[in-house]
Write a protein that holds these residues in place. Structure first.
Motif, short mmCIF file in Angstrom:
data_model
loop_
_atom_site.label_atom_id
_atom_site.label_comp_id
_atom_site.label_asym_id
_atom_site.label_seq_id
_atom_site.Cartn_x
_atom_site.Cartn_y
_atom_site.Cartn_z
N VAL A 314 0.83 -1.20 0.00
CA VAL A 314 0.00 0.00 0.00
C VAL A 314 0.87 1.25 0.00
CG1 VAL A 314 -1.73 1.30 1.30
CG2 VAL A 314 -1.87 -1.20 1.19
N THR A 315 1.93 1.24 0.78
CA THR A 315 2.86 2.36 0.87
C THR A 315 4.20 1.84 1.39
OG1 THR A 315 3.20 4.59 1.78
CG2 THR A 315 2.20 2.95 3.22
N TRP A 384 -5.19 -6.02 1.87
CA TRP A 384 -4.77 -5.09 2.90
C TRP A 384 -5.99 -4.39 3.54
CZ3 TRP A 384 -0.19 -5.32 4.94
CH2 TRP A 384 0.92 -5.70 4.18
#
Length: 422
Positions: A314-315, A384
């Motif tokens: 996601v990051t 996620w």
């Protein structure tokens, strides 16, 4: 001149130590008292361990010659002499003899500063990170050795000191609470050693660490005093708390001298650490994926493999991948230091695939799995998702946070774990 003056004073103190030891052994009837007195005189120049080394042969001789009682009396004599000389007489003589200045400036808190370090253990050698003393002011009693630092992947060694001043001679207590190894000196003389480094693979004795203070009796001399702390920070440990108290438990008013040590190069920048960093490397993006974390207890017979995941994030650049290879339970843990009475919010990203079990983020002391607070367990496959829960530490200053899973099979990913005061 100062070095010559110091050596002259040290010689007289060592002579008094040797003469007292020789007299005591003569009274006890131990053979060769002059030899043991001379050994005590010579080894008194060796910091910390010299007096211990000097005592061993005399105690053995007393045991062989006279028996257990005389050996214990010999050991007691050495102990009394070194406590009286090393903790009372020597600090007073050194403080007065070295011409320390008088400053009457009173503050109610003891601020720690002037940090040299860290020094990391690399292949058995010490590598000094900065070339000059780094000027750091710590506004609270707790010294977080991990603040503003890269997560520790090796043991680190620190040397910290604070120059203070009092208006009169003061009997005080230096109270210490730590999860690191500490050696404390006052005006050049050792006053205490504390090894509270964690049994990090299975932390079971937090009550001996940052939540419990140990007092060391000290004598502060009128004028300037220098307190030194040599700290060994093992991977996973955080720091220590030091406070100056009267025998009645009240703070000692002291003046703080900020001009730094004579003859040393100082960095021009002054850094003020306003807060400490409770959680380190919650995004697993540090140089070592698990820097700041350690592997906690895993059930006997179970097997969980922790690796880095660099895809489908996601990051950030990496996430923690935990694969159950044999049925069992376990996780990775990190010791955190928090402010008692405050409220914190934990958020994290988590996903699972082919997973039969439960996964969570939680706080514990003692054995992993004995949760003080935890997120709602994840028990199904998912992409996620963000989890979140609030937590209050109560009166405790230290606890553990864990990325935890137990089950039969499958893989769970953790990422972007944040701990924020609210």
């Amino acid at each position: 001149h100062n070095i010559q003056r110091y050596m002259s004073l040290k010689t007289w103190i060592s002579l008094a130590t040797g003469a007292t030891i020789a007299t005591w052994l003569t009274l006890l009837g131990v053979e060769y008292p002059l030899l043991w007195g001379m050994l005590a005189f010579l080894l008194n120049y060796v910091p910390n361990i010299g007096s211990i080394i000097a005592a061993v042969p005399a105690i053995m001789m007393a045991f062989i010659q006279l028996g257990v009682g005389s050996a214990l009396a010999t050991a007691g004599g050495y102990l009394v002499v070194n406590i009286v000389v090393g903790s009372i007489i020597e600090p007073r003589i050194m403080g007065r003899g070295m011409g320390l200045s008088t400053l009457i400036v009173f503050l109610s808190l003891l601020f720690w500063g002037w940090v040299l370090g860290p020094v990391e253990e690399i292949a058995g050698k010490r590598e000094q990170v900065p070339d000059a003393w780094k000027r750091v002011v710590w506004p609270t009693a707790f010294t977080d050795l991990s603040a503003e630092q890269e997560p520790g992947i090796r043991d680190r060694r620190w040397l910290l000191f604070r120059r203070i001043a009092v208006s009169n001679d003061v009997e005080a207590r230096l109270t210490v609470a730590a999860d690191v190894k500490l050696q404390v000196r006052l005006n050049g003389s050792p006053i205490g050693f504390m090894d509270a480094s964690a049994q990090m693979s299975q932390p079971m004795h937090d009550e001996l660490m940052l939540n419990q203070k140990k007092p060391f009796p000290i004598q502060l001399l009128q004028g300037e005093n220098i307190i030194e702390v040599a700290a060994t920070q093992l991977v996973g440990t955080r720091g220590f708390r030091l406070e100056l108290m009267t025998p009645e438990g009240k703070p000692v008013p002291v003046g703080i001298l900020d001009e730094g040590p004579d003859g040393e190069d100082l960095s021009e920048e002054v850094v003020r650490i306003e807060t400490h960093q409770p959680l380190i490397n919650g995004g697993f993006d540090a140089e070592g994926m698990l820097d700041g974390w350690i592997t906690g207890e895993i059930d006997p017979g179970g097997s969980i493999r922790f690796t880095a995941e660099a895809e489908h994030l996601v990051t950030g650049t990496r996430a923690l991948r935990a694969e159950i290879r044999e049925p069992g339970a376990g996780g990775i843990i990190q010791r955190i230091v928090v402010t008692p009475g405050k409220k914190y919010r934990v958020t994290a990203l988590i996903k699972a695939a082919d997973f039969k079990g439960e996964a969570l983020v939680g706080f514990f002391t003692g054995r992993i799995g004995s949760w003080n607070s935890r997120s709602k367990p994840l028990r199904q496959d998912t992409d996620w998702v963000q989890i979140s829960f609030d937590w209050m530490p109560g009166t405790s200053r230290t606890t553990y946070i864990a990325c935890y899973l137990k089950g039969q099979s499958g893989t769970v990913w953790f990422d972007q774990i944040l701990l924020e005061e609210i």
